[in-house]
Design an enzyme around this catalytic site. Structure first.
Site, PDB file in Angstrom:
ATOM      1  N   LYS A  61       0.863  -1.181   0.000  1.00  0.00           N
ATOM      2  CA  LYS A  61       0.000   0.000   0.000  1.00  0.00           C
ATOM      3  C   LYS A  61       0.899   1.230   0.000  1.00  0.00           C
ATOM      4  O   LYS A  61       1.727   1.397   0.898  1.00  0.00           O
ATOM      5  CB  LYS A  61      -0.901   0.032   1.235  1.00  0.00           C
ATOM      6  CG  LYS A  61      -1.708   1.329   1.376  1.00  0.00           C
ATOM      7  CD  LYS A  61      -2.567   1.314   2.636  1.00  0.00           C
ATOM      8  CE  LYS A  61      -1.749   1.310   3.902  1.00  0.00           C
ATOM      9  NZ  LYS A  61      -0.985   2.583   4.081  1.00  0.00           N
ATOM     10  N   ALA A  87       7.574  -3.234   9.151  1.00  0.00           N
ATOM     11  CA  ALA A  87       7.465  -1.887   9.737  1.00  0.00           C
ATOM     12  C   ALA A  87       8.030  -0.840   8.788  1.00  0.00           C
ATOM     13  O   ALA A  87       8.880  -0.030   9.158  1.00  0.00           O
ATOM     14  CB  ALA A  87       8.190  -1.834  11.087  1.00  0.00           C
ATOM     15  N   ASP A 120      -5.858   0.148   8.888  1.00  0.00           N
ATOM     16  CA  ASP A 120      -5.487   0.013   7.472  1.00  0.00           C
ATOM     17  C   ASP A 120      -6.223  -1.122   6.769  1.00  0.00           C
ATOM     18  O   ASP A 120      -6.206  -1.205   5.538  1.00  0.00           O
ATOM     19  CB  ASP A 120      -3.980  -0.241   7.334  1.00  0.00           C
ATOM     20  CG  ASP A 120      -3.163   1.043   7.360  1.00  0.00           C
ATOM     21  OD1 ASP A 120      -3.777   2.118   7.403  1.00  0.00           O
ATOM     22  OD2 ASP A 120      -1.933   0.953   7.338  1.00  0.00           O
ATOM     23  N   GLY A 138       5.977   1.105   6.363  1.00  0.00           N
ATOM     24  CA  GLY A 138       5.093   2.136   5.848  1.00  0.00           C
ATOM     25  C   GLY A 138       4.340   1.786   4.590  1.00  0.00           C
ATOM     26  O   GLY A 138       3.773   2.663   3.939  1.00  0.00           O
ATOM     27  N   VAL A 139       4.306   0.485   4.229  1.00  0.00           N
ATOM     28  CA  VAL A 139       3.580   0.073   3.022  1.00  0.00           C
ATOM     29  C   VAL A 139       2.468  -0.920   3.352  1.00  0.00           C
ATOM     30  O   VAL A 139       2.007  -1.667   2.486  1.00  0.00           O
ATOM     31  CB  VAL A 139       4.535  -0.513   1.953  1.00  0.00           C
ATOM     32  CG1 VAL A 139       5.450   0.572   1.420  1.00  0.00           C
ATOM     33  CG2 VAL A 139       5.334  -1.688   2.498  1.00  0.00           C
ATOM     34  N   GLY A 140       2.025  -0.929   4.603  1.00  0.00           N
ATOM     35  CA  GLY A 140       0.887  -1.739   5.002  1.00  0.00           C
ATOM     36  C   GLY A 140       1.101  -3.230   4.911  1.00  0.00           C
ATOM     37  O   GLY A 140       0.147  -3.983   4.671  1.00  0.00           O
TER      38      GLY A 140
END
Length: 294
Positions: free
Chosen positions: A16, A105, A145, A107-109
């Site tokens: 993501k 961890a 998310d 930041g791209v889900g």
């Protein structure tokens, strides 16, 4: 998205990418309010799910180390959440194998995408009578998310991430993802924010193509990027590497540390990825495309 209709199915858990992320407020329960344009890539983790004699969960791939295998893993939580939803109807055991291709961890889900793929895959495998809205409700209990990762199409996310507006006609974009090999704690980044009441995203242009999207992005921000870059200065190095490789636009995704570069064509993106990988052989670098709206 199933790749096979056999008893054993493989599901993509795409990365993501928050092309823009504005923090617009904070609820009384501590959840931050966001306004974000997110896309999902053709590159990501993969889940193989099949019926088995007993429940199993295993992990392989370049980023398998550090992935919990117990009840702390979101995939396991998703499996059990669906079992509770089924109620008295017993669901058969399943073997779930995760191929972890995305940094942890980062930041791209990744974890949320894995759990979303598990929810989608298990609901199909178990033939549960659950519609998209109910699946999103279950997902939201696991993480903010999850609803957008279940959509996995270009969208605007508002609220804490659960208010979704799909973007019809949004084109596929050529991207290079770069992570300098550092993990960033999302709670630490949000804690370090200097301001939490920023304005919402500006309206999207009427015509959506590479150039109008790139120009629109120039008028937006990732409000988490300054705080994350202070916590992990290597984020600045990743952005510099993308700019040196002639990215048309570069920004951090989510709470970091993964950064993305926008390129006009897939071939240009592939060449840029080769260049960055040559200069930084220890980094995670991937050229990919985002999924189209339709």
């Amino acid at each position: 998205m199933p790749e096979s209709e056999a008893r054993s199915r493989t599901w993509l858990a795409p990365a993501k990418i928050n092309l823009a992320l504005h923090v617009t407020g904070r609820r009384a329960d501590g959840y931050h309010l966001i306004d974000s344009l997110a896309v999902f890539t053709r590159f990501g983790d993969r889940l193989q799910i099949e019926l088995a004699e007993r429940d199993e969960f295993s992990v392989s791939g370049p980023f398998a180390a550090g992935v919990p295998l117990d009840g702390d893993n979101l995939i396991v939580k998703a499996r059990e959440a669906l079992r509770r939803q089924a109620g008295a109807q017993p669901m058969p055991p399943v073997a779930i194998r995760l191929e972890k291709n995305l940094p942890i961890a980062s930041g791209v889900g990744g974890g949320s995408g894995d759990a979303a793929a598990a929810l989608s895959g298990l609901s199909r495998l178990w033939a549960l009578d659950i519609d998209e809205r109910e699946l999103a409700r279950i997902g939201l209990t696991l993480g903010a998310d999850l609803p957008m990762c279940l959509k996995a199409k270009p969208l605007i996310a508002r609220g804490i991430g659960e208010e979704l507006s799909p973007l019809a006609g949004f084109p596929a974009l050529a991207l290079v993802l770069v992570n300098p090999g550092v993990a960033v704690s999302t709670p630490e980044v949000f804690k370090a924010l200097s301001r939490r009441d920023n304005e919402a995203l500006p309206p999207l242009p009427g015509r959506l193509d590479f150039h109008t999207i790139r120009n629109w992005l120039e008028a937006t921000r990732n409000d988490l990027e300054p705080a994350a870059a202070i916590i992990q200065p290597a984020i600045g190095e990743a952005l510099n590497a993308l700019n040196k490789a002639d990215a048309a636009f570069a920004r951090m995704s989510g709470s970091g540390a993964t950064c993305f570069g926008l390129f006009e064509t897939g071939n240009v993106a592939k060449r840029a990825a080769i260049e960055i990988r040559g200069r930084h052989p220890g980094w995670f670098v991937a050229a990919t495309r985002s999924m189209e709206a339709d």
